[in-house]
Design an enzyme around this catalytic site. Structure first.
Site, PDB file in Angstrom:
ATOM      1  N   PRO A   1       1.390  -9.612  -0.316  1.00  0.00           N
ATOM      2  CA  PRO A   1       1.484 -10.722   0.628  1.00  0.00           C
ATOM      3  C   PRO A   1       0.295 -10.866   1.564  1.00  0.00           C
ATOM      4  CG  PRO A   1       3.021  -8.959   1.190  1.00  0.00           C
ATOM      5  CD  PRO A   1       2.488  -8.648  -0.164  1.00  0.00           C
TER       6      PRO A   1
ATOM      7  N   ARG B   1      -9.484 -15.058   7.718  1.00  0.00           N
ATOM      8  CA  ARG B   1      -9.107 -14.547   9.045  1.00  0.00           C
ATOM      9  C   ARG B   1      -9.222 -13.027   9.056  1.00  0.00           C
ATOM     10  NH1 ARG B   1      -3.869 -17.812   8.800  1.00  0.00           N
ATOM     11  NH2 ARG B   1      -5.083 -19.385   7.727  1.00  0.00           N
TER      12      ARG B   1
ATOM     13  N   ASN C   1      -2.475  -3.703  -4.672  1.00  0.00           N
ATOM     14  CA  ASN C   1      -2.521  -3.629  -3.215  1.00  0.00           C
ATOM     15  C   ASN C   1      -1.229  -4.281  -2.740  1.00  0.00           C
ATOM     16  OD1 ASN C   1      -2.845  -3.814  -0.477  1.00  0.00           O
ATOM     17  ND2 ASN C   1      -4.949  -4.588  -0.551  1.00  0.00           N
TER      18      ASN C   1
ATOM     19  N   ALA D   1       1.506  -5.359   3.079  1.00  0.00           N
ATOM     20  CA  ALA D   1       2.506  -4.850   4.040  1.00  0.00           C
ATOM     21  C   ALA D   1       3.708  -4.196   3.339  1.00  0.00           C
ATOM     22  CB  ALA D   1       2.972  -5.989   4.932  1.00  0.00           C
TER      23      ALA D   1
HETATM   24  O1  CA2 Z   1      -5.839  -2.627   3.968  1.00  0.00           O
HETATM   25  C1  CA2 Z   1      -5.135  -3.222   3.153  1.00  0.00           C
HETATM   26  O2  CA2 Z   1      -5.544  -3.603   2.079  1.00  0.00           O
HETATM   27  C2  CA2 Z   1      -3.700  -3.567   3.505  1.00  0.00           C
HETATM   28  O3  CA2 Z   1      -2.921  -3.378   2.350  1.00  0.00           O
HETATM   29  C3  CA2 Z   1      -3.678  -5.009   3.939  1.00  0.00           C
HETATM   30  C4  CA2 Z   1      -2.319  -5.474   4.430  1.00  0.00           C
HETATM   31  C5  CA2 Z   1      -1.756  -4.521   5.479  1.00  0.00           C
HETATM   32  O4  CA2 Z   1      -0.450  -4.910   5.828  1.00  0.00           O
HETATM   33  C6  CA2 Z   1      -1.747  -3.086   4.974  1.00  0.00           C
HETATM   34  O5  CA2 Z   1      -1.274  -2.271   6.023  1.00  0.00           O
HETATM   35  C7  CA2 Z   1      -3.140  -2.642   4.584  1.00  0.00           C
HETATM   36  C8  CA2 Z   1      -2.425  -6.862   5.042  1.00  0.00           C
HETATM   37  C9  CA2 Z   1      -2.944  -7.886   4.086  1.00  0.00           C
HETATM   38  C10 CA2 Z   1      -3.158  -9.156   4.835  1.00  0.00           C
HETATM   39  O6  CA2 Z   1      -4.411  -9.649   4.503  1.00  0.00           O
HETATM   40  C11 CA2 Z   1      -4.971 -10.591   5.315  1.00  0.00           C
HETATM   41  C12 CA2 Z   1      -6.234 -10.996   4.973  1.00  0.00           C
HETATM   42  C13 CA2 Z   1      -6.864 -11.906   5.744  1.00  0.00           C
HETATM   43  C14 CA2 Z   1      -6.240 -12.452   6.840  1.00  0.00           C
HETATM   44  C15 CA2 Z   1      -4.969 -12.066   7.171  1.00  0.00           C
HETATM   45  C16 CA2 Z   1      -4.325 -11.129   6.398  1.00  0.00           C
END
Ligand code: CA2
Length: 205
Positions: free
Chosen positions: A32, A40, A96, A99
């Protein structure tokens, strides 16, 4: 896996071969919000878009002669369904779970159920971030975890998984020599029974 049989004199060589023996197939699953990559939170997740990341993965896959398919979903159920379906279509998974890494027993169970070698990737180093990101439900059923290298982590995962699978394939490709057992009285030789089955069924599965 469909075995191919080669009949020759008193030995039967069995190759556990199938159509895609030469081309490894890897499913890359993005969880997700990863569709927002590059738009962002660039200080955490970088400036590369998901599309550009997928192109980089595809480019390396071509060099490694691996077939890759990428998918992204914001829905836990959809991710579970893709993982389940991967069992018969892919040799390994790079995921990946975003969350869901920290919450999803369903994704963990799906990975454990399909039994495919799975590499968990995170763009950021989850162990350096908030406490709630330190726990991964996936790590315990994964072949390995890569975190903190940004998009390069996916390429490292692809190389690692390719190496893991290719080594296994080389072992698998070696034909197993099956020597005939002593025949029980009154039974026909295995070769003749196999010939009959090939004639009646077209092939042996
Ligand atoms: O570091 C990672 O790849 C995560 O899996 C990314 C997740 C986070 O919840 C994990 O703890 C670590 C979040 C992905 C959201 O990606 C975004 C990318 C750009 C802007 C907003 C969110």
């Amino acid at each position: 896996m469909r075995p191919c049989w080669t009949l020759s004199r008193e030995v039967v060589l069995m190759y556990p071969a199938c159509e895609h023996i030469d081309m490894l197939r890897i499913l890359v699953v993005h969880g997700p919000n990863l569709n927002l990559l590059g738009t962002r939170e660039q200080s955490i997740y970088g400036t590369l878009s998901l599309e550009a990341l997928d192109s980089a993965i595809t480019k390396l896959a071509k060099e490694l002669a691996v077939e890759v398919t990428q998918c992204q979903s914001n829905s836990e159920g959809e991710l579970v369904t893709w993982i389940q379906k991967a069992r018969t279509r892919y040799d390994g998974i790079i995921i990946n779970p975003a969350a869901y890494t920290h919450t999803s027993i369903a994704i963990r169970d799906a990975i454990a159920a399909v039994g495919l070698p799975t590499v968990e990737v995170h763009l950021s180093n989850i162990h350096q971030r908030e406490e709630f990101r330190h726990r991964s439900y996936i790590a315990g059923v994964a072949l390995g975890q890569i975190a903190g290298f940004g998009p390069t982590g996916y390429l490292l995962a692809l190389r690692g998984l390719h190496d893991h699978l290719a080594t296994g394939r080389r072992q698998e490709k070696t034909p197993t020599l099956v020597t005939p057992r002593r025949r029980a009285k009154g039974t026909r030789p295995l070769r003749s029974r196999l010939k009959d089955r090939i004639q009646s069924e077209g092939s042996i599965e």
